[in-house]
Design a protein around this motif. Structure first.
Motif, mmCIF file in Angstrom:
data_model
loop_
_atom_site.group_PDB
_atom_site.id
_atom_site.type_symbol
_atom_site.label_atom_id
_atom_site.label_comp_id
_atom_site.label_asym_id
_atom_site.label_seq_id
_atom_site.Cartn_x
_atom_site.Cartn_y
_atom_site.Cartn_z
ATOM 1 N N ALA A 125 80.772 30.172 76.922
ATOM 2 C CA ALA A 125 80.977 29.828 78.328
ATOM 3 C C ALA A 125 80.549 28.392 78.572
ATOM 4 N N SER A 126 81.011 27.838 79.698
ATOM 5 C CA SER A 126 80.641 26.465 80.026
ATOM 6 C C SER A 126 80.699 26.251 81.535
ATOM 7 N N VAL A 127 80.057 25.178 81.962
ATOM 8 C CA VAL A 127 80.153 24.729 83.348
ATOM 9 C C VAL A 127 80.388 23.222 83.327
ATOM 10 N N SER A 128 81.436 22.788 83.962
ATOM 11 C CA SER A 128 81.766 21.372 83.955
ATOM 12 C C SER A 128 80.931 20.599 84.965
ATOM 13 N N SER A 184 75.971 29.857 84.744
ATOM 14 C CA SER A 184 75.692 29.076 85.944
ATOM 15 C C SER A 184 74.872 27.858 85.554
ATOM 16 N N LYS A 185 74.882 26.878 86.447
ATOM 17 C CA LYS A 185 74.123 25.657 86.183
ATOM 18 C C LYS A 185 73.392 25.265 87.448
ATOM 19 N N ASP A 186 72.105 24.914 87.310
ATOM 20 C CA ASP A 186 71.324 24.471 88.449
ATOM 21 C C ASP A 186 71.881 23.144 88.955
ATOM 22 N N GLY A 187 71.902 23.002 90.274
ATOM 23 C CA GLY A 187 72.444 21.780 90.844
ATOM 24 C C GLY A 187 71.560 20.570 90.648
ATOM 25 N N ALA A 188 70.251 20.790 90.665
ATOM 26 C CA ALA A 188 69.333 19.663 90.596
ATOM 27 C C ALA A 188 69.062 19.248 89.152
ATOM 28 N N LEU A 230 69.744 33.827 78.812
ATOM 29 C CA LEU A 230 69.379 32.590 78.138
ATOM 30 C C LEU A 230 69.386 31.439 79.129
ATOM 31 N N SER A 231 68.515 30.472 78.869
ATOM 32 C CA SER A 231 68.510 29.248 79.666
ATOM 33 C C SER A 231 68.486 28.049 78.735
ATOM 34 N N CYS A 232 69.023 26.956 79.229
ATOM 35 C CA CYS A 232 69.083 25.727 78.447
ATOM 36 C C CYS A 232 68.642 24.585 79.348
ATOM 37 N N VAL A 233 67.616 23.861 78.917
ATOM 38 C CA VAL A 233 67.082 22.780 79.727
ATOM 39 C C VAL A 233 67.404 21.435 79.087
ATOM 40 N N PRO A 234 68.088 20.556 79.813
ATOM 41 C CA PRO A 234 68.373 19.234 79.271
ATOM 42 C C PRO A 234 67.210 18.277 79.522
ATOM 43 N N THR A 235 66.969 17.399 78.580
ATOM 44 C CA THR A 235 65.981 16.341 78.769
ATOM 45 C C THR A 235 66.604 15.020 78.334
ATOM 46 N N GLY A 236 66.239 13.973 79.054
ATOM 47 C CA GLY A 236 66.772 12.652 78.731
ATOM 48 C C GLY A 236 68.124 12.373 79.345
ATOM 49 N N PHE A 237 68.675 13.338 80.039
ATOM 50 C CA PHE A 237 69.934 13.125 80.741
ATOM 51 C C PHE A 237 70.048 14.178 81.844
ATOM 52 N N ALA A 238 70.955 13.922 82.754
ATOM 53 C CA ALA A 238 71.144 14.828 83.884
ATOM 54 C C ALA A 238 72.217 15.859 83.544
ATOM 55 N N GLY A 239 71.770 17.085 83.337
ATOM 56 C CA GLY A 239 72.709 18.134 82.988
ATOM 57 C C GLY A 239 73.759 18.360 84.051
ATOM 58 N N ALA A 240 73.419 18.077 85.294
ATOM 59 C CA ALA A 240 74.366 18.285 86.380
ATOM 60 C C ALA A 240 75.530 17.299 86.314
ATOM 61 N N SER A 241 75.390 16.232 85.561
ATOM 62 C CA SER A 241 76.408 15.185 85.522
ATOM 63 C C SER A 241 77.384 15.309 84.368
ATOM 64 N N GLY A 283 70.043 20.649 86.444
ATOM 65 C CA GLY A 283 71.165 20.834 85.553
ATOM 66 C C GLY A 283 70.923 21.819 84.439
ATOM 67 N N ALA A 284 69.900 22.655 84.554
ATOM 68 C CA ALA A 284 69.675 23.678 83.532
ATOM 69 C C ALA A 284 70.844 24.656 83.530
ATOM 70 N N LEU A 285 71.209 25.094 82.351
ATOM 71 C CA LEU A 285 72.348 26.002 82.183
ATOM 72 C C LEU A 285 71.830 27.396 81.870
ATOM 73 N N HIS A 286 72.417 28.400 82.502
ATOM 74 C CA HIS A 286 71.977 29.776 82.311
ATOM 75 C C HIS A 286 73.145 30.646 81.862
ATOM 76 N N LEU A 287 72.827 31.614 81.043
ATOM 77 C CA LEU A 287 73.843 32.562 80.585
ATOM 78 C C LEU A 287 73.295 33.969 80.705
ATOM 79 N N GLN A 288 74.110 34.846 81.220
ATOM 80 C CA GLN A 288 73.790 36.264 81.241
ATOM 81 C C GLN A 288 74.927 36.989 80.555
ATOM 82 N N LEU A 289 74.595 37.802 79.553
ATOM 83 C CA LEU A 289 75.598 38.559 78.817
ATOM 84 C C LEU A 289 75.211 40.028 78.898
ATOM 85 N N SER A 290 76.056 40.821 79.523
ATOM 86 C CA SER A 290 75.727 42.227 79.767
ATOM 87 C C SER A 290 76.365 43.126 78.711
#
Length: 124
Positions: A49-52, A70-74, A20-31, A76-83
Motif C-alpha cells: 500500500a502507499s499514500v502519495s 494512512s499517513k499523518d498530516g504533520a 505497523l508504523s513508519c516514521v521518517p527522519t531527515g525529511f518530511a514524509g507528508a511531502s 508524515g508517519a505512515l501507518h498500515l493495518q492488515l486484518s
C-alpha cells in the motif's frame, strides 16, 4: 540523516490484525510518496500500500480488501493495518519513500529510501 524506521510487527495470531508504523527522519514524509512493501516466503518484494503526497491511498491487488493505509498530516508517519492475518502473510515488511516525486508506484525500483524492515510472524 534521511531514513525511515518501521515499528510494530512481531507475532500476530491468525485472523488477527497487524498494525505497523513508519516514521521518517531527515525529511518530511507528508511531502513525498510513502509506501509499504513486503517479502513473504519465496515471492519477490510485493507492493502492499502507499499514500502519495496528495494523500491518495493505493493498495496492492491481493491485499486491497484487508489493508488500510494512512499517513499523518504533520509528521508524515505512515501507518498500515492488515486484518484477517493468515500464515502466508508471514514475512518481512518494509517502509519506503520516494524522495524525488509526489506520486506513488507499485514497483519497488521507484523508491530510494528504505527501512530495515520488520519481521511479522503469523501463527495459528
Amino acid at each position: 540523516q534521511v531514513q525511515v524506521v518501521e515499528y510494530g510487527g512481531g507475532s500476530v495470531q491468525t485472523d488477527g490484525i497487524l498494525r505497523l508504523s513508519c516514521v521518517p527522519t531527515g525529511f518530511a514524509g507528508a511531502s513525498v510518496c510513502m509506501a509499504w512493501f513486503r517479502q513473504v516466503s519465496w515471492k519477490a518484494r510485493e507492493f502492499v500500500a502507499s499514500v502519495s503526497y496528495y494523500g491518495t491511498p493505493e493498495y496492492g491487488y491481493e491485499l486491497a480488501n484487508r489493508a488500510t493505509v494512512s499517513k499523518d498530516g504533520a509528521g508524515g508517519a505512515l501507518h498500515l493495518q492488515l486484518s484477517r492475518m493468515k500464515p502466508e502473510d508471514t514475512g518481512r515488511y518494509y517502509c519506503a519513500a520516494r524522495s524525488n516525486g509526489p506520486l506513488c508506484y507499485s514497483n519497488s525500483k521507484n523508491y530510494d529510501i528504505w527501512g530495515q524492515g520488520t519481521q511479522v510472524n503469523v501463527s495459528s
